[in-house]
Motif scaffolding. Sequence first.
Motif, PDB file in Angstrom:
ATOM      1  N   ARG A   1      32.086   4.161 -23.715  1.00  0.00           N
ATOM      2  CA  ARG A   1      31.022   4.454 -24.528  1.00  0.00           C
ATOM      3  C   ARG A   1      29.821   5.259 -24.037  1.00  0.00           C
ATOM      4  O   ARG A   1      29.536   5.212 -22.741  1.00  0.00           O
ATOM      5  CB  ARG A   1      30.429   3.173 -25.110  1.00  0.00           C
ATOM      6  N   ARG A   2      29.332   6.157 -24.783  1.00  0.00           N
ATOM      7  CA  ARG A   2      28.146   6.706 -24.553  1.00  0.00           C
ATOM      8  C   ARG A   2      27.297   7.011 -25.659  1.00  0.00           C
ATOM      9  O   ARG A   2      27.740   6.903 -26.856  1.00  0.00           O
ATOM     10  CB  ARG A   2      28.461   8.046 -23.895  1.00  0.00           C
ATOM     11  N   THR A   3      26.013   7.381 -25.427  1.00  0.00           N
ATOM     12  CA  THR A   3      25.198   7.983 -26.497  1.00  0.00           C
ATOM     13  C   THR A   3      25.347   9.455 -26.674  1.00  0.00           C
ATOM     14  O   THR A   3      25.211  10.135 -25.490  1.00  0.00           O
ATOM     15  CB  THR A   3      23.655   7.452 -26.162  1.00  0.00           C
ATOM     16  N   GLY A   4      25.737  10.074 -27.688  1.00  0.00           N
ATOM     17  CA  GLY A   4      25.990  11.520 -27.781  1.00  0.00           C
ATOM     18  C   GLY A   4      24.733  12.326 -27.854  1.00  0.00           C
ATOM     19  O   GLY A   4      23.391  11.750 -27.864  1.00  0.00           O
ATOM     20  N   SER A   5      24.653  13.432 -27.869  1.00  0.00           N
ATOM     21  CA  SER A   5      23.545  14.384 -27.833  1.00  0.00           C
ATOM     22  C   SER A   5      22.647  14.163 -29.152  1.00  0.00           C
ATOM     23  O   SER A   5      21.630  14.497 -29.012  1.00  0.00           O
ATOM     24  CB  SER A   5      24.035  15.718 -27.717  1.00  0.00           C
ATOM     25  N   ASP A   6      23.294  13.602 -30.228  1.00  0.00           N
ATOM     26  CA  ASP A   6      22.549  13.375 -31.726  1.00  0.00           C
ATOM     27  C   ASP A   6      22.023  12.114 -31.340  1.00  0.00           C
ATOM     28  O   ASP A   6      21.352  11.562 -32.504  1.00  0.00           O
ATOM     29  CB  ASP A   6      23.589  13.891 -32.676  1.00  0.00           C
ATOM     30  N   GLY A   7      22.279  11.265 -30.477  1.00  0.00           N
ATOM     31  CA  GLY A   7      21.539   9.915 -30.215  1.00  0.00           C
ATOM     32  C   GLY A   7      22.321   8.843 -30.758  1.00  0.00           C
ATOM     33  O   GLY A   7      22.021   7.728 -30.524  1.00  0.00           O
ATOM     34  N   ARG A   8      23.531   9.211 -31.332  1.00  0.00           N
ATOM     35  CA  ARG A   8      24.465   8.323 -31.878  1.00  0.00           C
ATOM     36  C   ARG A   8      25.376   7.629 -30.842  1.00  0.00           C
ATOM     37  O   ARG A   8      25.826   8.570 -29.880  1.00  0.00           O
ATOM     38  CB  ARG A   8      25.306   8.758 -33.050  1.00  0.00           C
TER      39      ARG A   8
END
Length: 164
Positions: free
Chosen positions: A10-17
């Motif tokens: 899991r990670r935080t995407g470039s759009d913050g999601r």
Amino acid sequence: MLIVTSALLRRTGSDGRPEVLVGLKKTGFGAGLVNCPGGKLEPGETPAEAVAREVAEETGMTVAVGDLKPAAEVVFRFPDVPEWDDIRLHCFTATEFAGEPQESAEIATGWSAEAELPYDRMWDDSRLWVPPVLAGEYVVMDVIYAGRSKVASHTRLPSAAGLG
């Protein structure tokens, strides 16, 4: 019973999601379905060691055994398919890892928004246990399939204080 592993990276995407690493399985059991990286244990491996090895083999990414958090233990039974063994899945989550996913001979991976996981293209049971895992719950479940692709019944079992 066949013992297998899976990792929800899991990670935080470039759009913050929030995002999860998933991929289209190209060969073997589950070919044509979207899965997370994982696979069978080799002799002498713990489930965490196996999933760390499988992540590296399938994606080129590395995850340390100590960064893997036990998240689910799910038993799958296929009474209508006698040639298939029952399967015990040990699933882990991790937010610490290195590298970007590379396609392998076995799986073509990429990041998917957690809210948009393609459950309609995954094993039918995924919709039952993946959402609670992503919500931070430890899931212990027994799943019985009707045939090869549809869940006939499932039972969520209590876990030992979330320790698995």
